[in-house]
Design an enzyme around this catalytic site. Structure first.
Site, short mmCIF file in Angstrom:
data_model
loop_
_atom_site.label_atom_id
_atom_site.label_comp_id
_atom_site.label_asym_id
_atom_site.label_seq_id
_atom_site.Cartn_x
_atom_site.Cartn_y
_atom_site.Cartn_z
N TYR A 114 32.35 45.54 51.03
CA TYR A 114 33.90 45.57 50.11
C TYR A 114 34.68 46.15 50.61
CZ TYR A 114 37.17 42.89 46.60
OH TYR A 114 37.89 42.65 46.65
N ARG A 167 48.70 39.09 50.20
CA ARG A 167 48.83 40.64 49.75
C ARG A 167 47.31 41.27 49.95
NH1 ARG A 167 47.25 42.77 45.12
NH2 ARG A 167 45.47 43.01 46.49
N LYS A 185 34.27 39.37 47.83
CA LYS A 185 34.03 39.37 46.04
C LYS A 185 33.11 38.47 45.59
CE LYS A 185 37.36 40.91 43.82
NZ LYS A 185 39.03 41.66 43.66
N GLU A 256 43.19 35.56 43.58
CA GLU A 256 42.67 36.72 44.58
C GLU A 256 44.59 36.60 45.66
OE1 GLU A 256 40.33 38.88 43.48
OE2 GLU A 256 40.76 39.87 44.83
N ASP A 257 44.35 38.39 45.10
CA ASP A 257 45.14 38.56 46.75
C ASP A 257 46.30 37.81 47.16
OD1 ASP A 257 44.06 41.11 45.99
OD2 ASP A 257 43.65 41.42 48.84
N ASP A 279 42.13 38.28 39.33
CA ASP A 279 41.84 39.89 39.17
C ASP A 279 42.47 40.96 39.61
OD1 ASP A 279 38.93 40.94 38.59
OD2 ASP A 279 39.18 41.43 41.11
N ASP A 280 43.78 40.81 40.07
CA ASP A 280 45.13 41.55 40.52
C ASP A 280 45.27 42.68 39.61
OD1 ASP A 280 43.60 41.68 43.45
OD2 ASP A 280 44.84 39.57 43.18
N ASN A 419 44.53 50.94 46.88
CA ASN A 419 43.64 50.64 48.21
C ASN A 419 43.67 49.97 49.20
OD1 ASN A 419 41.15 50.99 46.02
ND2 ASN A 419 41.29 48.67 45.38
#
Ligand code: NAD
Length: 558
Positions: A114, A167, A185, A256-257, A279-280, A419
């Site tokens: 990850y 993203r 993930k 996610e993202d 999650d973000d 990140n």
């Protein structure tokens, strides 16, 4: 033809199929199926029983011998991306062995499967692509998304992790190559918390990309078109969610993202319709708040004494600020007071009430003040005691900024959360050096310990992995109907409370990564208890919740 799923009454929990259910598979099928393959680990009796004689060399290995062999090989590989590809092949070859190795040394191997390696893996996904490990649902599939879901071989999917690739980490629009993220993930759902791998499904919604380089790259794996937008985009998401509800009715979704303009609205549109979270926004918020709560335990100070400065006011920054205010409110600080303790800085400077360019998510934190341009001046003006970076602007926590933080408070909280490592607002070494070791530091991507005047400082990693695996096990086990924000506050408090004095003495505000499975169990227990208390669980409350969760968890064993 659409498949009909089992009803809740028919089966609440499908136990993972044991190898003995596989009598209809040929020996070769079993060797090629990562779920059943044990390689040279098949016993002589199994080889005879399943038609494997002659398909394997004579040697019979124990799982431990296989682990040694694989770890030796991994060590010999020169780069992290080669290690990533090797792990990826192992996951496709022998699931139990893959997870045993990952769980055996999460500190060493999670950064490979990850963050940060997964960032590079996504950037080069078209070149390292081997075998599909999830569903690529493209704009071509409009009107047929339910049929696409039916192509997935598993009938009972409980967790989908889905991205539209716009993203990816701090790397921007990687289109279909963002698939590395849901794959990674979900591997961590299993490795850290034991969510059964066969019940997880990685999905990329390939609605095109606006990344010019990828559009020109002959090895780009996705749809070579510009992104769907507006009404077309929204109806694509709507069709996807409807199809999931129909084909996998017990399934929850992790968004996610997604890019900032879509992430919040999608979460709000669907969170009360299907058990889901982003999650973000929410996972980051929980791990950020956990870090702050643990740092305050370490400092022996309260939330009421702090001022928080967020650099980067996107999904992650505003998500942490929102949850922090919710936690302060629960601790008796009125919401308006709590918000006044949080200041945001975005690409235009300090977020103040007089600005007319603010989104709805920033508005609650826009206070009456004169505009301030630079981060150092914002730190000076606000007298912030904690600085949280989610800006994707590397090195933006300059000497001047950190020096200002160190003059605001004895032990400044410095969290450069962007990140991957290349986007980090500062390094651990910079934060410790520029504050003479007074910083309480945690970053998004890992940094090595820093030695300063003979003292070793251990940087924390505010990685969402402390939260989402345990939370997802709790949702899976309790079949929670929705995942309220309060569940993330509960997870954050549980995580912060488990950091020991001995860990504080080393400067740690999160449990070490080597304890990640224990952290997931603590979070799962707290969140499952919350679901039962709030009447959100769809299974009967067990007498012993930790034992119940342990019984639900998949174990990588032969
Ligand atoms: P986002 O795109 O929603 O937000 C980024 C924000 O940074 C935007 O508001 C943008 O205006 C702001 N920004 C851009 N340039 C800026 C500048 N010059 N000055 C100030 N602000 C600027 O993205 P996000 O989901 O909020 O994620 C941001 C970063 O946080 C990413 O690098 C991501 O990897 C990281 N992140 C870390 C964790 C973690 O460590 N646990 C979790 C989630 C996200």
């Amino acid at each position: 033809m659409l498949r009909r799923s089992r009803s809740y009454e028919e089966s609440v929990f499908l136990s993972p199929m044991s190898i003995h259910d596989q009598s209809k598979k040929s020996g070769l099928d079993m060797l090629r199926d990562p779920r059943y393959n044990k390689g040279t680990g098949f016993t002589r009796e199994e080889r005879e029983k399943y038609g494997l004689m002659g398909l394997l060399p004579d040697m019979v290995s124990t799982l431990e011998m296989q682990i040694q062999r694989i770890e030796g090989h991994i060590k010999s590989l020169p780069t992290d991306i080669e290690k990533y590809v090797y792990f990826s092949d192992l996951q496709e070859r022998n699931e139990s062995l893959f997870y045993r190795i990952l769980m055996g040394n999460p500190e060493a191997y999670m950064p490979v499967v990850y963050t940060p390696t997964v960032g590079l893996a996504c950037q080069t996904f078209g070149r390292i692509y081997r075998r599909p490990k999830g569903l690529f649902i493209s704009a071509r599939h409009r009107g047929k998304i339910a049929d696409v879901l039916c192509n997935w071989p598993e009938e009972d999917v409980r967790w989908i992790c889905v991205t539209d690739g716009e993203r990816i980490l701090g790397l921007g629009d990687l289109g279909a190559q963002g698939m590395g993220i849901p794959i990674g993930k979900l591997a961590l759902y299993t490795a850290c918390a034991g969510v059964p791998p066969q019940m997880t499904l990685p999905v990329v919604l390939d609605i095109g990309t606006n990344n010019e380089e990828l559009l020109k790259d002959p090895f780009y794996i996705g749809l070579r078109e510009r992104r769907l937008v507006g009404e077309e985009y929204e109806s694509f998401i709507e069709e996807f969610v409807t199809a999931v509800e129909h084909i996998f009715p017990k399934c929850s979704i992790q968004w996610e993202d997604f890019a900032n303009p879509n992430s919040g609205p999608i979460l709000e549109r669907y969170r009360n319709r299907i058990s889901s979270f982003n999650d973000d926004i929410q996972g980051t918020a929980a791990v950020g708040v956990a870090g702050i709560l643990a740092a305050l335990r370490m400092k022996g100070e309260s939330l009421a004494e702090q001022t928080f400065l967020f650099f980067g006011a996107g999904s992650a920054g505003t998500g942490i600020a929102d949850l922090l205010c919710r936690v302060m409110q629960k601790d008796g600080i009125p919401l308006e007071e709590a918000r006044k303790k949080c200041w945001l800085v975005d690409s235009k400077g300090l977020v103040v009430a007089s600005r007319e360019d603010l989104t709805e998510t920033k508005r609650p934190f826009a206070h009456d003040a004169e505009p301030v341009g630079t981060l150092a001046n914002a730190a000076l003006f606000t007298k912030a005691t904690a600085l949280i970076g989610t800006s994707t602007i590397p090195k933006s926590f300059s000497f001047e900024v950190i020096e200002q933080m160190a003059s605001n408070t004895d032990r400044p909280i410095i969290f450069p959360f962007s990140n991957p490592t290349s986007k980090s607002e500062c390094s651990a070494e910079e934060a410790y050096t520029w504050t003479n070791g007074r910083a309480i530091f945690a970053s998004g991507s890992p940094f090595q310990p820093v030695v300063l005047d003979g003292v070793t400082y251990y940087p924390g990693q505010g990685n969402n992995v402390y939260i989402f695996p345990g939370l997802c096990l709790a949702v899976y086990a309790t079949m929670a109907t929705t995942i309220p924000d309060q569940a993330f506050a509960v997870a954050a408090r549980a995580l912060a409370a488990m950091v020991s004095d001995e860990q504080f003495a080393r400067g740690l505000i999160y449990p070490p990564m080597s304890n990640i499975c224990a952290a997931a169990a603590v979070v799962a227990n707290a969140v499952a208890t919350f679901f039962f208390d709030e009447g959100l669980a769809r299974v009967e409350r067990p007498e012993n919740i930790p034992a119940f969760l342990d019984g639900c968890a998949w174990k990588p064993e032969y």
